[in-house]
Design an enzyme around this catalytic site. Structure first.
Site, PDB file in Angstrom:
ATOM      1  N   LYS A 138    -115.742 -41.674 -11.326  1.00 57.07           N
ATOM      2  CA  LYS A 138    -117.051 -41.355 -11.883  1.00 57.07           C
ATOM      3  C   LYS A 138    -117.952 -42.580 -11.844  1.00 57.07           C
ATOM      4  CE  LYS A 138    -117.125 -37.456 -15.042  1.00 57.07           C
ATOM      5  NZ  LYS A 138    -117.363 -37.030 -16.436  1.00 57.07           N
ATOM      6  N   GLU A 161    -113.824 -23.055 -25.657  1.00 59.27           N
ATOM      7  CA  GLU A 161    -114.532 -22.634 -26.862  1.00 59.27           C
ATOM      8  C   GLU A 161    -113.862 -21.457 -27.560  1.00 59.27           C
ATOM      9  OE1 GLU A 161    -117.318 -24.841 -24.225  1.00 59.27           O
ATOM     10  OE2 GLU A 161    -116.010 -23.095 -23.910  1.00 59.27           O
ATOM     11  N   ARG A 168    -119.797 -18.342 -25.443  1.00 55.58           N
ATOM     12  CA  ARG A 168    -118.546 -18.050 -24.750  1.00 55.58           C
ATOM     13  C   ARG A 168    -117.457 -17.579 -25.706  1.00 55.58           C
ATOM     14  NH1 ARG A 168    -117.512 -22.497 -20.187  1.00 55.58           N
ATOM     15  NH2 ARG A 168    -117.342 -20.633 -18.908  1.00 55.58           N
TER      16      ARG A 168
END
Length: 633
Positions: A279, A365, A393
């Protein structure tokens, strides 16, 4: 080279050295643009070579690339004809920070939430087989997104159906030592080459036809191959799902990545390619602090210092985090749960102070909510901190696992309302509508940071499910009290008297409603303002009395009008037989575009000027909603 590139098909004629130069130009463009516009920097810098390799090997847009979440797709946008528009990234009227099908034929699927890529790609592969066509379908998913259960549901079906599907696992957390990485890369390049695949099939065919012992020989041969691959690769999990596993590959070495992907493109059945990337690759501040530069505002590209990152009032998120930590000092039942958003939800201090009472469940979630329900069953007071857009969600879990059992789970809903440049996938403008109709649910929207603290204490004291929502960005800088007083559930507050009309403003729009009332007072109009505090239960006594007294009601909410706060007021007034005129100011029945929060508030009539215009016109008998000019609603 980037300026001369017209289509990604031209990459096929570039040498590896030229592609490496191109990768440098792409990184330079991404860093330069995001330093001015803000955006998802670290993730996009990490996949530059992978993106180049995919477009080099595939024939896009006929072949499909589905990016999970999509915050890593900036290089993809630059390679697919959007260089001239790239400076408008995430700006009002500009290109999106995520793939969008109506923006480019190279964007195969609209994304913004995680763990969806494999499901969508498998659907495309199934459609391809129904049509009898031959295009390749690739899903690119990060190791973080792979924590989402939906990804594993898709892996399970894909392995069972054995359709031609390539899943690229972009692993930016795991490092590979040079020796192991080189050896593993070599093995996979050799084992996936067209010649080796053909030899394997011919050998299997030969062994299976050897009289008496052929099947036993074939089993031994397969075990030997599995043992060799298992020794050198961590792919046993994916092979258990029915995938051929390739990797891990160095995601920044084009000379090995391209031939490996070329070989994989010729394989039959589902294949998972494990690619290791870094990253923030190529920008030292982002490599050093990828969390900060995951989603970052404008910054100084020479130093990496984020502009406007210091000074000013604390954010609502910061107030929430500090207050919850202080509350947990006094109440050992309080636990905090987040879904891969430790810093985003302001829970870092809590996690450090109470590591045994903090749970990061990953991008899951649904699990977070049901996990909280289990905690509540055993006497704990769980606080589930999620962004509004991500709470969507877990709707079924809120209904069946929390509200149905009347469990004391608190939902701290961050980034409620319009969030700005992330656009329609991230605006939190539906939670009023999908929470208020759930039985046993209490829903609050505090108007400022002091009221947020009071809402937090009220939620912890309530013996049932509670949700409170607060926006992205800085709070108002109000001095916080030493002692927090809870609300009486279902009680609002009149903030200003008025005789010509009354504004019911729920949440932080209260401040704009008060400013609007001041503007209208300068025009000779007397307009009251009420903060209902609660979406559910409504303060019927207060709201009905004010509606009956003035006869003109204006509701203001940073939520869609359909099924939201204004709808609740209309229903209440209808049930009570109150014949007041009602104007609902909120968001229209459409997905709101990207832009800064002030730009969008102005466009949709949610700032002081817009509210004042709406009230003024309504009092004078002009019933056209002030937002209709911007929304077409």
């Amino acid at each position: 080279m980037l300026k001369k590139l017209r289509t990604p098909d031209e990459l096929k004629s570039f040498s590896v050295k030229q592609l490496e130069v191109l990768a440098g130009e792409i990184r330079e463009k991404i860093i330069d643009t995001v330093s001015r516009t803000g955006g998802h920097l670290a993730s996009s810098l990490g996949v530059v070579e992978l993106t180049i390799a995919l477009h080099r090997v595939l024939n896009t847009p006929a072949d499909k690339i589905v990016w999970d979440v999509g915050h890593q797709a900036y290089a993809h946008k630059l390679l697919t004809g959007r260089l001239e528009q790239f400076d408008t990234l995430r700006q009002l009227g500009g290109i999106s920070g995520f793939p969008k099908r109506d923006e480019s034929p190279y964007d195969a699927f609209d994304v913004g939430h995680s763990s969806t890529s494999i499901s969508a790609a498998l659907g495309m592969a199934a459609a391809r087989d129904c049509h009898g066509s031959q295009e390749k379908v690739v899903a690119v998913i990060g190791d973080g997104s792979l924590t989402g259960g939906m990804a594993f549901e898709a892996l399970n079906q894909a392995g069972d159906q054995q359709k031609n599907l390539i899943v690229v696992l972009n692993d930016n957390e795991m490092s590979i030592s040079p020796n192991v990485g080189a050896l593993s890369s070599l093995i996979n390049r050799k084992m996936t080459s067209e010649l080796v695949v053909r030899i394997k099939k011919e050998a299997e065919n030969f062994l299976s036809h050897v009289p008496r012992i052929g099947k036993d020989l074939l089993k031994v041969a397969r075990k030997a191959e599995d043992s060799l691959k298992g020794f050198f690769t961590p792919g046993m999990l994916f092979e258990a799902f029915g995938f051929d596993y390739v990797g891990p590959l160095n995601g920044h070495r084009l000379e090995t990545l391209i031939p490996a992907l070329e070989n994989v493109a010729n394989l039959e059945g589902p294949v998972l390619v494990h690619v290791v990337t870094r990253k923030g690759k190529g920008f030292e501040p982002a490599e050093r602090n990828p969390s900060l530069f995951h989603g970052v505002g404008p910054f100084d590209k020479a130093t990496g210092e984020v502009r406007g990152g210091k000074g000013g009032p604390a954010s609502f998120t910061g107030v929430f985090g500090k207050t919850l930590t202080a509350m947990a000092e006094k109440d050992e039942r309080i636990v905090a749960i987040t879904a891969a958003m430790l810093e985003g939800t302001g829970l870092k201090e809590f996690s450090q102070r109470f590591p045994q009472r903090f749970f990061d469940v990953g991008i899951a979630e649904q699990h977070a909510v049901t996990f909280a329900a289990g905690l509540a069953c055993q006497g704990m007071r769980p606080v589930v901190a999620l962004y509004s857009t991500f709470l969507q969600r877990a709707y079924d879990n809120v209904v069946h696992d929390v509200a149905l059992q009347r469990l004391p789970v608190t939902f701290a809903i961050d980034r409620a309302g319009l969030v700005g440049a992330d656009g329609p996938t991230h605006h939190g403008v539906f939670d009023f509508s999908f929470l208020r109709h759930i039985p046993n649910m209490v829903v609050m929207a505090p108007r400022d940071e002091i009221e947020l603290q009071r809402a937090m204490l009220t939620a912890t004291l309530h013996d049932g499910p509670v949700a409170y929502r607060y926006p992205r960005g800085q709070a108002f800088g109000l001095p916080l009290p030493d002692a927090i007083e809870p609300f009486a559930v279902g009680r609002g507050e009149k903030l200003r008297d008025g005789n010509d009309a009354v504004i019911f403003a729920l949440g932080t729009v209260c401040r704009e409603a008060l400013l609007a009332a001041d503007m209208l007072a300068g025009e000779g109009l007397s307009v009251g303002v009420v903060d209902p505090r609660f979406l559910k239960p409504l303060d019927k006594e207060l709201l009905v009395a004010e509606a009956r007294r003035t006869g003109v009601v204006v509701t203001v909410e940073e939520n869609v009008r359909q099924g939201g706060f204004g709808s609740a007021v209309l229903e209440m007034l209808g049930d009570e037989g109150i014949a007041a005129r009602v104007l609902r100011i909120g968001l229209p029945d459409r997905f709101v575009e990207q832009g800064t929060q002030p730009q969008l508030h102005a466009r949709y009539g949610l700032d002081a000027e817009g509210i004042a215009a709406g009230v003024r016109n309504f009092i004078h008998g002009q019933t056209t909603n002030p937002q209709s000019r911007a929304s077409g609603a």
